[in-house]
Design a protein around this motif. Structure first.
Motif, mmCIF file in Angstrom:
data_model
loop_
_atom_site.group_PDB
_atom_site.id
_atom_site.type_symbol
_atom_site.label_atom_id
_atom_site.label_comp_id
_atom_site.label_asym_id
_atom_site.label_seq_id
_atom_site.Cartn_x
_atom_site.Cartn_y
_atom_site.Cartn_z
ATOM 1 N N MET A 66 13.322 100.548 -8.299
ATOM 2 C CA MET A 66 12.966 99.079 -7.840
ATOM 3 C C MET A 66 14.674 99.136 -7.830
ATOM 4 N N ARG A 67 14.788 98.671 -6.078
ATOM 5 C CA ARG A 67 16.124 98.545 -5.638
ATOM 6 C C ARG A 67 16.498 96.972 -5.917
ATOM 7 N N ARG A 68 18.032 96.872 -6.436
ATOM 8 C CA ARG A 68 18.559 95.666 -6.505
ATOM 9 C C ARG A 68 19.499 95.245 -5.912
ATOM 10 N N ILE A 69 19.335 94.326 -5.402
ATOM 11 C CA ILE A 69 19.887 93.848 -3.901
ATOM 12 C C ILE A 69 20.540 92.510 -4.392
ATOM 13 N N ILE A 70 21.733 92.203 -3.241
ATOM 14 C CA ILE A 70 22.243 91.265 -3.068
ATOM 15 C C ILE A 70 22.082 90.649 -1.544
ATOM 16 N N ILE A 71 21.927 89.420 -1.486
ATOM 17 C CA ILE A 71 21.774 89.278 0.090
ATOM 18 C C ILE A 71 22.993 88.108 0.283
ATOM 19 N N ASP A 72 23.302 88.485 1.635
ATOM 20 C CA ASP A 72 24.574 87.798 2.361
ATOM 21 C C ASP A 72 24.065 87.700 2.869
ATOM 22 N N CYS A 73 24.252 85.970 3.114
ATOM 23 C CA CYS A 73 23.077 85.205 4.517
ATOM 24 C C CYS A 73 23.785 83.873 5.378
ATOM 25 N N ASP A 74 23.232 83.552 6.324
ATOM 26 C CA ASP A 74 23.851 82.305 7.063
ATOM 27 C C ASP A 74 22.745 81.368 7.598
ATOM 28 N N PRO A 75 20.992 80.771 6.910
ATOM 29 C CA PRO A 75 19.985 80.545 7.141
ATOM 30 C C PRO A 75 20.107 79.678 8.366
ATOM 31 N N GLY A 76 19.523 79.540 9.500
ATOM 32 C CA GLY A 76 19.438 80.732 10.237
ATOM 33 C C GLY A 76 17.782 80.595 10.236
ATOM 34 N N HIS A 77 16.972 81.169 11.430
ATOM 35 C CA HIS A 77 15.750 80.972 11.539
ATOM 36 C C HIS A 77 15.171 81.762 10.677
ATOM 37 N N ASP A 78 16.118 83.583 12.067
ATOM 38 C CA ASP A 78 15.748 84.808 11.204
ATOM 39 C C ASP A 78 15.881 85.220 9.918
ATOM 40 N N ASP A 79 17.182 84.651 9.789
ATOM 41 C CA ASP A 79 17.549 84.548 7.741
ATOM 42 C C ASP A 79 16.819 84.600 7.211
ATOM 43 N N ALA A 80 16.049 83.203 7.681
ATOM 44 C CA ALA A 80 14.711 82.559 6.364
ATOM 45 C C ALA A 80 13.393 84.066 6.505
ATOM 46 N N ILE A 81 12.752 84.245 7.137
ATOM 47 C CA ILE A 81 12.351 85.104 7.123
ATOM 48 C C ILE A 81 12.316 86.209 6.816
ATOM 49 N N ALA A 82 13.257 87.138 7.060
ATOM 50 C CA ALA A 82 14.069 88.111 6.753
ATOM 51 C C ALA A 82 14.143 88.026 4.965
ATOM 52 N N ILE A 83 14.768 86.755 3.902
ATOM 53 C CA ILE A 83 14.599 86.706 2.859
ATOM 54 C C ILE A 83 13.229 86.074 2.564
ATOM 55 N N LEU A 84 12.390 85.146 3.346
ATOM 56 C CA LEU A 84 11.041 85.681 3.069
ATOM 57 C C LEU A 84 10.416 87.000 2.689
ATOM 58 N N LEU A 85 10.568 88.151 3.486
ATOM 59 C CA LEU A 85 9.852 88.959 3.390
ATOM 60 C C LEU A 85 10.451 89.927 2.264
ATOM 61 N N ALA A 86 11.791 89.937 1.458
ATOM 62 C CA ALA A 86 12.721 90.635 0.460
ATOM 63 C C ALA A 86 11.010 90.157 -1.188
ATOM 64 N N LEU A 87 10.980 88.274 -0.682
ATOM 65 C CA LEU A 87 10.806 87.345 -2.364
ATOM 66 C C LEU A 87 9.259 88.261 -2.074
ATOM 67 N N ALA A 88 8.565 88.248 -0.914
ATOM 68 C CA ALA A 88 7.475 89.187 -1.075
ATOM 69 C C ALA A 88 7.724 90.035 -2.093
ATOM 70 N N HIS A 89 8.536 90.893 -1.906
ATOM 71 C CA HIS A 89 8.167 92.434 -2.169
ATOM 72 C C HIS A 89 9.089 92.428 -3.857
ATOM 73 N N PRO A 90 8.711 92.112 -4.691
ATOM 74 C CA PRO A 90 9.411 92.126 -6.308
ATOM 75 C C PRO A 90 9.049 93.108 -7.071
ATOM 76 N N ASP A 91 8.302 94.021 -6.638
ATOM 77 C CA ASP A 91 7.732 95.538 -6.591
ATOM 78 C C ASP A 91 8.874 96.184 -6.186
ATOM 79 N N LYS A 92 9.930 95.994 -5.136
ATOM 80 C CA LYS A 92 11.042 97.018 -4.129
ATOM 81 C C LYS A 92 11.909 96.299 -4.704
ATOM 82 N N PHE A 93 12.011 94.873 -4.988
ATOM 83 C CA PHE A 93 13.116 94.798 -4.862
ATOM 84 C C PHE A 93 13.943 93.553 -6.217
ATOM 85 N N LYS A 94 14.752 93.594 -6.609
ATOM 86 C CA LYS A 94 15.565 92.877 -7.905
ATOM 87 C C LYS A 94 16.312 92.207 -6.845
#
Length: 313
Positions: free
Chosen positions: A1-29
């Motif tokens: 599992m990859r441990r990540i920090i997301i640095d962002c400025d939501p933003g429409h496409d930022d929001a979709i990117a964050i949702l994509l990460a949130l949907a994969h707790p098996d891949k990302f902490k």
């Protein structure tokens, strides 16, 4: 599992990117999410992030970051993202609060205290990360990778030469690209091809509340997209930085040495790719150039299905 920090400025496409990460707790902490002035001022950006986390009921540490770039005044993306920075939605509730610690100190603590290396996912201007590396250079040895959305070796969007995230703070971008840390660059060369067609996102409307939220975002975002020549759909720029980490096989990439133009009158913020044959050690970025668009869009739809199911359970 990859441990990540997301640095962002939501933003429409930022929001979709964050949702994509949130949907994969098996891949990302997700160790935390930091905000930076970009698509709008940092206060509105942070509120947008907290509204998004409230929607999906995810209690993740949020740290507010830089209000302005290192050198120049902030240029925002209101023309694309509206007066709130994320227009088109109807979110108002905020259940969570940012932590008291600022983004740079927060990232430093997470990285230095971690037992394994951290991946930084940067989908806004690079101010916070540049400040982190400048203030606490010792953290660089514990950063595995930076997957960022920014730049473009063949085109710009904020100007003819420069992509928005890099244009906002090119001095910060130069610090990051010169850091010696491996970089995956999702620039306009690939992100302009990462389109969700207008006929596709309409399928979201009758689904769960997360899908409906994204449909509302894309309804608004498509207005800007059409003005700038996207006839088929809206380019989902920021999700590419997440999607690559989930499935690099759907992307085509090439390594380059990337430098950042900070002084040019018409080229400020340009990501300059050295196309000569260089030693491997000089190649500081793996630049994404193409993708399997259908696989990318399916990845987004699958993530939204997961979050819809979670929110309904």
């Amino acid at each position: 599992m990859r441990r990540i920090i997301i640095d962002c400025d939501p933003g429409h496409d930022d929001a979709i990117a964050i949702l994509l990460a949130l949907a994969h707790p098996d891949k990302f902490k997700i160790e935390g999410i930091t905000t930076v002035g970009g698509n709008h001022n940092v206060d509105k950006i942070t509120d947008n992030l907290l509204k998004l986390l409230t929607l999906v009921d995810k209690d993740i540490k949020v740290a507010k970051g830089a209000k302005s770039p290192l050198v120049c005044p902030l240029v925002t993306g209101e023309e694309a993202h509206g007066g709130t920075g994320m227009d088109g939605h109807n979110l108002s509730d905020i259940k969570f609060k940012p932590i008291a610690k600022g983004a740079v100190e927060f990232m430093k603590d997470i990285i230095t205290e971690a037992s394994e290396k951290i991946t930084l996912i940067a989908i806004g201007p690079l101010t916070n990360i540049a400040m982190l590396f400048s203030t606490f250079p010792e953290v660089k040895e514990k950063v595995e990778l930076i997957s960022l959305m920014g730049g473009g070796i063949n085109e710009g969007n904020k100007t003819a030469a420069a992509e928005f995230n890099i244009y906002v703070d090119p001095e910060a971008a130069k610090i990051v690209f010169d850091s010696g840390i491996p970089i995956v660059m999702s620039g306009l060369d690939v992100t302009n091809k990462a389109q969700m067609y207008y006929t596709e996102f309409k399928r979201l409307k009758g689904k769960g509340k997360v899908s409906a939220f994204v449909n509302d975002l894309l309804d608004f975002y498509s207005i800007f997209s059409r003005k700038f020549g996207y006839d088929k759909g809206s380019a989902l720029h920021d999700p590419c930085a997440i999607a690559y980490l989930l499935n690099p096989d759907i992307f085509t990439a090439k390594k380059y040495h990337i430098d950042i133009e900070t002084t040019g009158t018409v080229t400020r913020g340009m990501t300059v790719a050295d196309r000569r044959k260089l030693p491997e050690g000089r190649l500081n970025a793996n630049v994404l150039l193409d993708l399997d668009r259908e696989a990318f869009v399916n990845m987004i739809f699958n993530a939204l299905d997961i979050l819809d199911t979670e929110c309904n359970s």
